[in-house]
Design an enzyme around this catalytic site. Structure first.
Site, mmCIF file in Angstrom:
data_model
loop_
_atom_site.group_PDB
_atom_site.id
_atom_site.type_symbol
_atom_site.label_atom_id
_atom_site.label_comp_id
_atom_site.label_asym_id
_atom_site.label_seq_id
_atom_site.Cartn_x
_atom_site.Cartn_y
_atom_site.Cartn_z
ATOM 1 N N LYS A 114 38.735 50.918 24.912
ATOM 2 C CA LYS A 114 37.909 49.802 25.379
ATOM 3 C C LYS A 114 36.560 49.793 24.680
ATOM 4 O O LYS A 114 36.002 48.728 24.416
ATOM 5 C CB LYS A 114 37.711 49.882 26.898
ATOM 6 N N LYS A 194 52.504 45.629 24.113
ATOM 7 C CA LYS A 194 52.790 45.580 25.544
ATOM 8 C C LYS A 194 52.340 44.217 26.086
ATOM 9 O O LYS A 194 51.291 43.704 25.653
ATOM 10 C CB LYS A 194 51.992 46.712 26.214
ATOM 11 N N LYS A 197 47.628 39.910 29.069
ATOM 12 C CA LYS A 197 46.866 38.665 29.014
ATOM 13 C C LYS A 197 45.989 38.631 27.747
ATOM 14 O O LYS A 197 45.902 37.616 27.062
ATOM 15 C CB LYS A 197 45.997 38.609 30.278
#
Ligand code: SF4
Length: 330
Positions: A114, A194, A197
């Site tokens: 992240k 994977k 969104k």
């Protein structure tokens, strides 16, 4: 009668709930309700670690709740609540933060990912959110946490923090056990990553039949099968992987041989998959439409869930506070 073990799990309200969420987590939650005392949390505070639109968050939380309820999460057999309605989670996160070495947090794989993705917004929440995640679990003194492989590291941190807190201040928390979710890595329509969104490769569970077909039509298949007459390789094709999860066995076998012998084309194959998807999703969509027509009912479910979750978290925090030396002297 022995008390059932407590299970805890959370989901982020980051967007429309998709097939990966349904097959990878929610169906497992629904099954767990029979065997465990389940607490399920919509973790809206976790959504704050990246830029988001505050005006949309409430409706995303409600969308998420409706998708869960329509998929079979049953408030008469579990506790379903929104994280930000139970402020004891953040209080506990602070206590646990003082037990969490910074170097340990920096090693979390998701922090590394992240922080690379959001280099322009490298906030402390990105580093410390596994501690809040640990607080979510420990606030309810959960015995087990259903997790996929990719979340195992965070649960290990929650176990360590429970151990450290107990050693430093006195016994409050059980060390939650991993309940490994039967591994289902649901790949998205791009056939590579994977389903997520952020990758825009999802099949949303509340999409209309036509919207689902539009997504399926363009889904990547065996990239070496360029012409209808070319034999395909189901083992490398993501559409076939979905068939294996959604279509009944005899039809899967027929799709497999039809693909290898070029007796069916990819569009035929996707049409069969579309029917399988609709068999799974039609009832969910219908239940969701009924819930959208009665938003006050959804809000009442979440309110009752939050009240129940608060009672559970307050009892834990009373113990934790007392052990940490807060509150009036006895
Ligand atoms: S026929 Fe089906 S399984 Fe075979 S490559 Fe096309 S989409 Fe994939």
């Amino acid at each position: 009668m022995t008390a059932r073990k407590k299970a805890f799990s959370g989901i982020q309200p980051t967007g429309k709930v998709h097939l990966g969420n349904l097959l990878g987590a929610i169906q497992n939650w629904v099954a767990l309700q029979d065997a465990y005392d389940c607490t399920f949390c919509i973790v809206d505070w976790h959504a704050m670690t990246v830029d988001y639109d505050a005006n949309e968050l409430r409706s995303k939380v409600r969308d998420c709740a409706i998708a869960l309820l329509a998929s079979g999460v049953d408030p008469s057999r579990c506790t379903l609540f929104v994280q930000s309605e139970v402020p004891e989670h953040t209080e506990l996160a602070w206590y646990l933060m003082t037990c969490a070495p910074v170097s340990r947090l920096e090693l979390q794989a998701q922090y590394k990912d992240k922080s690379a993705q959001h280099a322009d917004n490298l906030n402390a929440g990105l580093l410390t959110y596994p501690v809040l995640q640990a607080a979510d679990i420990l606030a309810h003194r959960a015995d087990v946490v259903p997790v996929g492989e990719d979340q195992k590291q965070h649960l290990e941190l929650a176990r360590e923090l429970a151990r450290k807190f107990n050693l430093r201040f006195g016994q409050v928390f059980p060390e939650p056990e991993t309940l490994l979710t039967p591994a289902k890595r649901i790949v998205g329509t791009d056939g590579k990553a994977k389903m997520s969104k952020s990758k825009d490769n999802t099949l949303d569970i509340l999409a209309t039949p036509d919207e689902l077909w539009q997504r399926l039509r363009s889904a990547v298949t065996d990239e070496q099968r360029l012409r209808r007459a070319d034999p395909g390789r189901p083992e490398v094709c993501n559409v076939f992987a979905w068939h294996q999860m959604l279509t009944d066995a005899p039809q899967v076998a027929s799709v497999e041989s039809g693909c290898r012998t070029a007796q069916i084309g990819c569009m035929d194959c996707k049409k069969i998959l579309h029917q399988s998807l609709l068999r799974l999703l039609d009832p969910i969509r219908e239940r969701a439409q009924a819930l959208y027509a009665e938003p006050e009912k959804v809000d009442a479910i979440l309110r009752e869930g939050a009240a129940k979750a608060r009672r559970s978290a307050k009892a834990t925090l009373a113990l934790a506070r007392e052990k940490c030396g807060f509150g009036p002297a006895a």
